[in-house]
Motif scaffolding. Structure first.
Motif, short mmCIF file in Angstrom:
data_model
loop_
_atom_site.label_atom_id
_atom_site.label_comp_id
_atom_site.label_asym_id
_atom_site.label_seq_id
_atom_site.Cartn_x
_atom_site.Cartn_y
_atom_site.Cartn_z
N ASN A 186 0.80 -1.22 0.00
CA ASN A 186 0.00 0.00 0.00
C ASN A 186 0.84 1.27 0.00
N GLY A 187 2.17 1.11 -0.08
CA GLY A 187 3.04 2.27 -0.14
C GLY A 187 3.61 2.73 1.18
N VAL A 188 3.29 2.05 2.28
CA VAL A 188 3.87 2.41 3.57
C VAL A 188 5.33 1.95 3.56
N VAL A 189 6.23 2.88 3.79
CA VAL A 189 7.66 2.57 3.72
C VAL A 189 8.18 2.15 5.09
N TRP A 190 8.84 1.01 5.11
CA TRP A 190 9.49 0.49 6.31
C TRP A 190 11.00 0.61 6.16
N GLU A 191 11.63 1.19 7.15
CA GLU A 191 13.09 1.17 7.23
C GLU A 191 13.45 0.00 8.13
N ILE A 192 14.22 -0.93 7.60
CA ILE A 192 14.73 -2.03 8.40
C ILE A 192 16.19 -1.66 8.68
N CYS A 193 16.53 -1.50 9.95
CA CYS A 193 17.86 -0.98 10.25
C CYS A 193 18.54 -1.75 11.38
N HIS A 194 19.86 -1.64 11.35
CA HIS A 194 20.69 -2.09 12.47
C HIS A 194 21.38 -0.84 12.97
N ASN A 195 20.98 -0.41 14.15
CA ASN A 195 21.57 0.78 14.76
C ASN A 195 22.17 0.35 16.10
N PRO A 196 23.50 0.18 16.15
CA PRO A 196 24.12 -0.27 17.39
C PRO A 196 24.00 0.73 18.54
N GLY A 197 23.54 1.95 18.25
CA GLY A 197 23.33 2.94 19.30
C GLY A 197 21.94 2.90 19.90
N TRP A 198 21.10 1.99 19.44
CA TRP A 198 19.72 1.83 19.91
C TRP A 198 19.67 0.81 21.02
N ARG A 199 19.00 1.17 22.12
CA ARG A 199 18.86 0.25 23.24
C ARG A 199 17.57 0.58 23.98
N VAL A 200 16.89 -0.45 24.44
CA VAL A 200 15.70 -0.29 25.26
C VAL A 200 16.02 -0.90 26.62
N ASP A 201 15.88 -0.10 27.69
CA ASP A 201 16.21 -0.63 29.02
C ASP A 201 15.04 -1.42 29.61
N GLU A 202 15.25 -1.95 30.80
CA GLU A 202 14.26 -2.82 31.44
C GLU A 202 12.94 -2.11 31.73
N THR A 203 12.93 -0.77 31.75
CA THR A 203 11.69 -0.03 31.98
C THR A 203 10.95 0.27 30.68
N GLY A 204 11.58 -0.06 29.53
CA GLY A 204 10.99 0.23 28.23
C GLY A 204 11.44 1.55 27.64
N ARG A 205 12.27 2.29 28.37
CA ARG A 205 12.76 3.57 27.87
C ARG A 205 13.81 3.34 26.78
N VAL A 206 13.69 4.11 25.70
CA VAL A 206 14.62 4.01 24.58
C VAL A 206 15.83 4.91 24.83
N HIS A 207 17.00 4.38 24.52
CA HIS A 207 18.25 5.15 24.59
C HIS A 207 18.89 5.14 23.21
N LEU A 208 19.23 6.31 22.71
CA LEU A 208 19.91 6.44 21.43
C LEU A 208 21.27 7.07 21.68
N THR A 209 22.30 6.33 21.43
CA THR A 209 23.67 6.80 21.61
C THR A 209 24.24 7.13 20.25
N PRO A 210 24.78 8.35 20.07
CA PRO A 210 25.41 8.66 18.79
C PRO A 210 26.54 7.67 18.50
N ILE A 211 26.64 7.27 17.25
CA ILE A 211 27.69 6.34 16.84
C ILE A 211 28.50 6.97 15.71
N GLU A 212 29.70 6.55 15.59
CA GLU A 212 30.58 7.03 14.51
C GLU A 212 30.16 6.37 13.21
N ASN A 213 30.20 7.13 12.14
CA ASN A 213 29.90 6.57 10.83
C ASN A 213 31.16 5.92 10.31
N THR A 214 31.18 4.61 10.30
CA THR A 214 32.35 3.90 9.84
C THR A 214 32.08 3.30 8.47
N PRO A 215 32.98 3.48 7.53
CA PRO A 215 32.76 2.94 6.18
C PRO A 215 32.72 1.43 6.16
#
Length: 148
Positions: A119-148
């Protein structure tokens, strides 16, 4: 009002194609499936994605400006590895999705690809090593270096 959403509902002109994409392509299990009307998938604790057949969606909006068309929207799912990105995008395309962007290194330093559902809904499937969800469900996004 609390800062939260419980439902994300998207209009879909082809509910059967959407069902096949999400169920067969992404491997999701429906929470509730009403053929010809709507299908719900639980996508997180307390959060449900609904795919509402377009004519029923417009009728539910009582003819307001909501015409059932989407634009400028991307949904994303973070997976464990770049190989998981590749496999998920491949499976989604095989289930009727359209490849929008081949899996590749992302500007943010992770790895991602984009696929549109039938139907045209775009999904981004990603691996972001800076993404983490803690035991309370809170999301943490840590900046990561762009490595080639």
């Amino acid at each position: 009002m609390e800062q939260r959403a419980h439902f994300i509902t998207l209009s879909t002109p082809d509910l059967d194609a959407a069902r096949a994409f999400y169920r067969d392509g992404l491997g999701w299990t429906p929470l509730l499936d009403v053929p010809g009307e709507i299908i719900f998938f639980q996508i997180a604790p307390g959060l449900v994605l609904g795919l509402f057949e377009a004519t029923k969606f417009v009728a539910d909006m009582q003819g307001t400006a909501a015409d059932g068309k989407l634009g400028g929207l991307t949904l994303s799912q973070n997976v464990a590895t770049p190989a998981d990105v590749e496999a998920t995008v491949k499976r989604a395309v095989e289930a009727g999705g359209t490849l929008v962007k081949s899996p590749q290194t992302a500007e943010f330093g992770g790895y991602h690809g984009h696929v549109a559902d039938p139907n045209g809904v775009v999904w981004e499937i990603c691996h972001n090593p800076g993404w983490r969800v803690d035991e309370t469900g809170r999301v943490h996004l840590t900046p990561i270096e762009n490595t080639p």
